[in-house]
Design a protein around this motif. Structure first.
Motif, short mmCIF file in Angstrom:
data_model
loop_
_atom_site.label_atom_id
_atom_site.label_comp_id
_atom_site.label_asym_id
_atom_site.label_seq_id
_atom_site.Cartn_x
_atom_site.Cartn_y
_atom_site.Cartn_z
N VAL A 10 -35.50 18.63 43.24
CA VAL A 10 -35.25 18.48 41.81
C VAL A 10 -34.95 19.85 41.22
O VAL A 10 -35.82 20.73 41.20
N THR A 11 -33.72 20.06 40.75
CA THR A 11 -33.42 21.30 40.06
C THR A 11 -33.84 21.17 38.60
O THR A 11 -33.84 20.07 38.03
N GLY A 12 -34.21 22.30 38.00
CA GLY A 12 -34.75 22.21 36.65
C GLY A 12 -36.01 21.38 36.62
O GLY A 12 -36.33 20.74 35.61
N GLY A 13 -36.75 21.41 37.72
CA GLY A 13 -37.86 20.49 37.91
C GLY A 13 -39.18 20.93 37.32
O GLY A 13 -40.19 20.26 37.56
N SER A 14 -39.19 22.02 36.56
CA SER A 14 -40.46 22.50 36.03
C SER A 14 -40.69 22.16 34.57
O SER A 14 -41.81 22.31 34.08
N ILE A 81 -31.82 15.59 42.92
CA ILE A 81 -31.74 15.32 41.49
C ILE A 81 -31.31 16.60 40.79
O ILE A 81 -32.03 17.61 40.80
N LEU A 82 -30.14 16.57 40.19
CA LEU A 82 -29.56 17.74 39.52
C LEU A 82 -29.88 17.65 38.03
O LEU A 82 -29.20 16.98 37.27
N CYS A 83 -30.94 18.35 37.66
CA CYS A 83 -31.43 18.26 36.28
C CYS A 83 -31.35 19.58 35.53
O CYS A 83 -31.53 19.61 34.32
N ALA A 84 -31.08 20.68 36.23
CA ALA A 84 -31.01 21.97 35.56
C ALA A 84 -29.86 21.98 34.56
O ALA A 84 -28.74 21.59 34.88
N GLY A 85 -30.15 22.41 33.36
CA GLY A 85 -29.10 22.46 32.34
C GLY A 85 -29.63 23.09 31.06
O GLY A 85 -30.84 23.18 30.85
N ILE A 86 -28.70 23.51 30.24
CA ILE A 86 -29.05 24.06 28.94
C ILE A 86 -28.11 23.50 27.90
O ILE A 86 -27.02 23.00 28.22
N GLY A 87 -28.53 23.57 26.64
CA GLY A 87 -27.67 23.10 25.56
C GLY A 87 -28.12 23.67 24.23
O GLY A 87 -29.32 23.84 23.99
N VAL A 131 -27.51 12.80 38.96
CA VAL A 131 -27.09 13.87 38.05
C VAL A 131 -27.58 13.52 36.65
O VAL A 131 -27.22 12.47 36.10
N ILE A 132 -28.41 14.38 36.08
CA ILE A 132 -28.86 14.16 34.71
C ILE A 132 -27.81 14.75 33.78
O ILE A 132 -27.71 15.95 33.57
#
Length: 230
Positions: A10-14, A81-87, A131-132
């Motif tokens: 899981v990326t961005g998993g924290s 699971i590709l969850c890392a992201g910013i906005g 992909v989130i």
């Protein structure tokens, strides 16, 4: 899936949705490798089935090193699971090249090169890439042009690898939630976020889709706020 040896990255998993996905998978008996810039900050980092890797998805060498670590310990993966992201808002009148680079390097390039690094580990005939994405990959919102553009790019990438990986029977899912109470919206008041979804809600549906039998796939899951687009 064999319930005794299921392994996920899981990326961005924290934080946010990623942390909730990691926790729900751990609760269901998975071994979870959490990738994040500060993975040790994940609330369940000490869980016996959790492994943490300090990785910025903009760093291709760090991604490759993490993939090598996962391969050495787990061999194959059942879910990526590709969850890392910013906005954040980027009104056209004030948008900068640095904002463009940050958003696209994280939201698009981060997904591309994470998928590239971990694809060889995915178990043929069984594995899932999730992909989130966002409602912003479906439509545009005033003042959020760069974020929306990055999520539209992410949707194009997701659709392409879905077809590319079909011969291996690897399933690819895009999760497109509406507004969720994540750190991206820390600048808003509690009242302004009253109708937002909780990260655990998005995570619950994501985990259900991941755990479908291997002959089925949810290709696109759009989960909107009950009051409509926010």
């Amino acid at each position: 899936m064999n319930r005794h040896d299921r392994v996920a990255v899981v990326t961005g998993g924290s934080l946010g949705i990623g942390a909730e996905i990691s926790t729900q998978l751990l609760d269901d008996g998975w071994t979870v490798h959490v990738l994040a810039r500060n993975a040790g900050a994940y609330a369940n980092a000490g869980h016996r089935s959790c492994r943490t890797h300090d990785v910025d998805v903009r760093d291709s060498r760090a991604l490759k090193a993490a993939a090598d670590d996962v391969a050495a310990s787990a061999g194959q993966l059942d879910a990526l699971i590709l969850c890392a992201g910013i906005g954040y808002p980027t009104p056209l009148s004030s948008v900068t090249r640095d904002q463009y680079d940050e958003l696209f390097e994280t939201n698009v390039a981060g997904a591309v090169f994470t998928a590239q690094a971990f694809a060889p580990l995915l178990r043929d005939g069984q594995a899932v890439i999730t992909v989130i994405s966002s409602i912003a990959g479906r439509r545009g919102f005033a003042d959020w042009s760069l974020y929306c553009a990055s999520k539209h790019g992410l949707e194009g990438f997701t659709a392409s690898i879905r077809d590319e990986l079909r011969p291996r029977r690897i399933r690819v899912t895009s999760i497109q939630p509406g507004s969720v109470d994540t750190p991206s919206y820390d600048h808003l008041s509690a009242e302004e976020k009253a109708e937002f979804m909780e990260p655990a809600t998005v995570a619950a549906l994501t985990v259900q889709a991941i755990q479908l039998p291997p002959e089925a796939v949810v290709e696109v899951l759009f989960l909107n706020n009950a009051v409509g687009d926010l």
